[in-house]
Design a protein around this motif. Sequence first.
Motif, PDB file in Angstrom:
ATOM      1  N   SER A   1      43.367  33.075 -57.249  1.00  0.00           N
ATOM      2  CA  SER A   1      42.748  31.676 -58.083  1.00  0.00           C
ATOM      3  C   SER A   1      42.130  30.699 -56.901  1.00  0.00           C
ATOM      4  CB  SER A   1      44.008  31.045 -58.603  1.00  0.00           C
ATOM      5  OG  SER A   1      44.841  30.751 -57.778  1.00  0.00           O
ATOM      6  N   PHE A   2      41.419  29.852 -57.477  1.00  0.00           N
ATOM      7  CA  PHE A   2      41.105  28.865 -56.527  1.00  0.00           C
ATOM      8  C   PHE A   2      40.676  27.576 -57.451  1.00  0.00           C
ATOM      9  CE2 PHE A   2      37.036  30.491 -58.270  1.00  0.00           C
ATOM     10  CZ  PHE A   2      36.309  29.573 -58.301  1.00  0.00           C
ATOM     11  N   ASP A   3      40.451  26.492 -57.103  1.00  0.00           N
ATOM     12  CA  ASP A   3      40.392  25.129 -57.470  1.00  0.00           C
ATOM     13  C   ASP A   3      38.927  24.798 -57.421  1.00  0.00           C
ATOM     14  OD1 ASP A   3      42.900  24.960 -58.399  1.00  0.00           O
ATOM     15  OD2 ASP A   3      43.850  23.954 -56.552  1.00  0.00           O
ATOM     16  N   ILE A   4      38.410  24.085 -58.327  1.00  0.00           N
ATOM     17  CA  ILE A   4      37.143  23.261 -57.994  1.00  0.00           C
ATOM     18  C   ILE A   4      37.332  21.849 -58.106  1.00  0.00           C
ATOM     19  CG2 ILE A   4      34.844  23.176 -59.034  1.00  0.00           C
ATOM     20  CD1 ILE A   4      35.346  25.508 -60.547  1.00  0.00           C
ATOM     21  N   VAL A   5      36.726  21.209 -56.912  1.00  0.00           N
ATOM     22  CA  VAL A   5      37.162  19.806 -56.770  1.00  0.00           C
ATOM     23  C   VAL A   5      35.745  19.275 -56.338  1.00  0.00           C
ATOM     24  CG1 VAL A   5      39.401  20.169 -56.438  1.00  0.00           C
ATOM     25  CG2 VAL A   5      37.980  19.913 -54.692  1.00  0.00           C
ATOM     26  N   SER A   6      35.790  17.886 -56.528  1.00  0.00           N
ATOM     27  CA  SER A   6      34.844  16.964 -55.965  1.00  0.00           C
ATOM     28  C   SER A   6      35.114  15.759 -55.265  1.00  0.00           C
ATOM     29  CB  SER A   6      33.682  16.625 -56.980  1.00  0.00           C
ATOM     30  OG  SER A   6      32.704  15.903 -56.450  1.00  0.00           O
ATOM     31  N   GLU A   7      35.271  15.941 -53.748  1.00  0.00           N
ATOM     32  CA  GLU A   7      36.044  14.841 -53.031  1.00  0.00           C
ATOM     33  C   GLU A   7      35.094  14.590 -52.157  1.00  0.00           C
ATOM     34  OE1 GLU A   7      39.704  16.763 -51.758  1.00  0.00           O
ATOM     35  OE2 GLU A   7      40.829  16.220 -53.981  1.00  0.00           O
ATOM     36  N   VAL A   8      35.383  13.108 -51.607  1.00  0.00           N
ATOM     37  CA  VAL A   8      34.719  12.712 -50.436  1.00  0.00           C
ATOM     38  C   VAL A   8      35.680  12.306 -49.423  1.00  0.00           C
ATOM     39  CG1 VAL A   8      33.449  10.512 -49.796  1.00  0.00           C
ATOM     40  CG2 VAL A   8      33.076  11.292 -52.116  1.00  0.00           C
ATOM     41  N   ASP A   9      35.426  12.918 -48.300  1.00  0.00           N
ATOM     42  CA  ASP A   9      36.092  12.618 -47.113  1.00  0.00           C
ATOM     43  C   ASP A   9      36.075  11.333 -46.636  1.00  0.00           C
ATOM     44  OD1 ASP A   9      37.474  12.869 -44.926  1.00  0.00           O
ATOM     45  OD2 ASP A   9      36.444  14.464 -43.810  1.00  0.00           O
ATOM     46  N   LYS A  10      37.436  10.471 -46.801  1.00  0.00           N
ATOM     47  CA  LYS A  10      37.282   9.205 -46.387  1.00  0.00           C
ATOM     48  C   LYS A  10      37.023   8.804 -44.947  1.00  0.00           C
ATOM     49  CE  LYS A  10      40.729   7.582 -49.720  1.00  0.00           C
ATOM     50  NZ  LYS A  10      42.136   7.056 -49.796  1.00  0.00           N
ATOM     51  N   HIS A  11      37.464   9.791 -44.135  1.00  0.00           N
ATOM     52  CA  HIS A  11      37.248   9.580 -42.534  1.00  0.00           C
ATOM     53  C   HIS A  11      35.790   9.505 -42.205  1.00  0.00           C
ATOM     54  CE1 HIS A  11      38.368   9.619 -38.496  1.00  0.00           C
ATOM     55  NE2 HIS A  11      37.397  10.523 -38.393  1.00  0.00           N
ATOM     56  N   GLN A  12      35.164  10.483 -42.900  1.00  0.00           N
ATOM     57  CA  GLN A  12      33.589  10.609 -42.727  1.00  0.00           C
ATOM     58  C   GLN A  12      32.912   9.534 -43.388  1.00  0.00           C
ATOM     59  OE1 GLN A  12      33.294  12.509 -40.154  1.00  0.00           O
ATOM     60  NE2 GLN A  12      32.594  14.628 -40.804  1.00  0.00           N
ATOM     61  N   LEU A  13      33.597   9.122 -44.385  1.00  0.00           N
ATOM     62  CA  LEU A  13      33.010   7.950 -45.195  1.00  0.00           C
ATOM     63  C   LEU A  13      32.769   6.750 -44.213  1.00  0.00           C
ATOM     64  CD1 LEU A  13      31.393   6.733 -47.396  1.00  0.00           C
ATOM     65  CD2 LEU A  13      33.636   6.338 -48.622  1.00  0.00           C
ATOM     66  N   THR A  14      33.991   6.458 -43.685  1.00  0.00           N
ATOM     67  CA  THR A  14      34.157   5.376 -42.764  1.00  0.00           C
ATOM     68  C   THR A  14      33.278   5.481 -41.551  1.00  0.00           C
ATOM     69  OG1 THR A  14      36.791   5.092 -43.372  1.00  0.00           O
ATOM     70  CG2 THR A  14      36.114   4.260 -40.975  1.00  0.00           C
ATOM     71  N   ASN A  15      32.990   6.840 -40.884  1.00  0.00           N
ATOM     72  CA  ASN A  15      32.169   6.972 -40.049  1.00  0.00           C
ATOM     73  C   ASN A  15      30.775   6.782 -39.983  1.00  0.00           C
ATOM     74  OD1 ASN A  15      34.104   7.812 -38.219  1.00  0.00           O
ATOM     75  ND2 ASN A  15      33.921  10.026 -38.520  1.00  0.00           N
ATOM     76  N   ALA A  16      30.385   7.238 -41.543  1.00  0.00           N
ATOM     77  CA  ALA A  16      28.855   6.604 -41.901  1.00  0.00           C
ATOM     78  C   ALA A  16      28.830   5.269 -42.081  1.00  0.00           C
ATOM     79  CB  ALA A  16      28.827   7.459 -43.445  1.00  0.00           C
ATOM     80  N   VAL A  17      29.588   4.600 -42.711  1.00  0.00           N
ATOM     81  CA  VAL A  17      29.434   3.134 -43.013  1.00  0.00           C
ATOM     82  C   VAL A  17      29.447   2.499 -41.669  1.00  0.00           C
ATOM     83  CG1 VAL A  17      30.550   1.102 -43.715  1.00  0.00           C
ATOM     84  CG2 VAL A  17      30.697   2.870 -45.260  1.00  0.00           C
ATOM     85  N   ASP A  18      30.308   2.910 -40.415  1.00  0.00           N
ATOM     86  CA  ASP A  18      30.280   2.260 -39.402  1.00  0.00           C
ATOM     87  C   ASP A  18      28.977   2.545 -38.745  1.00  0.00           C
ATOM     88  OD1 ASP A  18      32.643   1.373 -39.451  1.00  0.00           O
ATOM     89  OD2 ASP A  18      33.764   2.934 -38.389  1.00  0.00           O
ATOM     90  N   GLN A  19      28.322   3.848 -38.739  1.00  0.00           N
ATOM     91  CA  GLN A  19      27.121   4.082 -38.459  1.00  0.00           C
ATOM     92  C   GLN A  19      25.826   3.375 -38.946  1.00  0.00           C
ATOM     93  OE1 GLN A  19      25.906   6.407 -35.944  1.00  0.00           O
ATOM     94  NE2 GLN A  19      24.053   5.491 -36.125  1.00  0.00           N
ATOM     95  N   VAL A  20      25.988   2.883 -40.175  1.00  0.00           N
ATOM     96  CA  VAL A  20      25.051   2.256 -40.582  1.00  0.00           C
ATOM     97  C   VAL A  20      25.209   0.715 -40.137  1.00  0.00           C
ATOM     98  CG1 VAL A  20      24.314   1.087 -42.872  1.00  0.00           C
ATOM     99  CG2 VAL A  20      24.771   3.565 -42.809  1.00  0.00           C
TER     100      VAL A  20
END
Length: 160
Positions: free
Chosen positions: A3-22
């Motif tokens: 079996s496997f799971d299908i999800v749609s998640e945003v990595d919070k750590h990478q999101l923080t890095n992206a916002v800091d970069q902007v």
Amino acid sequence: MPSFDIVSEVDKHQLTNAVDQVNRTITTRYDFKGVDAEVERSEFVLTLRADSDMQISQMEDLVRQALIKYSIDPLVMDVGEPVQSGKQVKQEIKLKNGLDKELSKKIVKIIKDEKLKVQAAIQGDAVRVTGKKRDDLQQVIAMLRSKELEQPLQFENFRD
């Protein structure tokens, strides 16, 4: 049974890095000199603040580029309309995290329409797919990757 799971998640750590970069980019760009502009993050909501609509649209492009750089699919962005608030313009960008019921049902329907020997069940904000053969599950993953859905999907917990 595999079996496997299908999800749609945003990595919070990478999101923080992206916002800091902007925000770092905004402080160094010439067209933002002397302008009170920034991106604020609250969980999965980004708020863009600037002095004009043009700057907001440039900031939106910067956010999109930063998300791509940090391996976050820009399809997760749900962009709101710019709103004038005093002498500043604000715009909210909501990031879709987790599968909503409609998309989960659509994924289950797509899987059932393929008539593969697998079962798909909605479990909260994920869809669990089980089958007797590992090859059938890999076919489901390949088929879903080829479909154009409104949200990026990740495939987790693949078990034999």
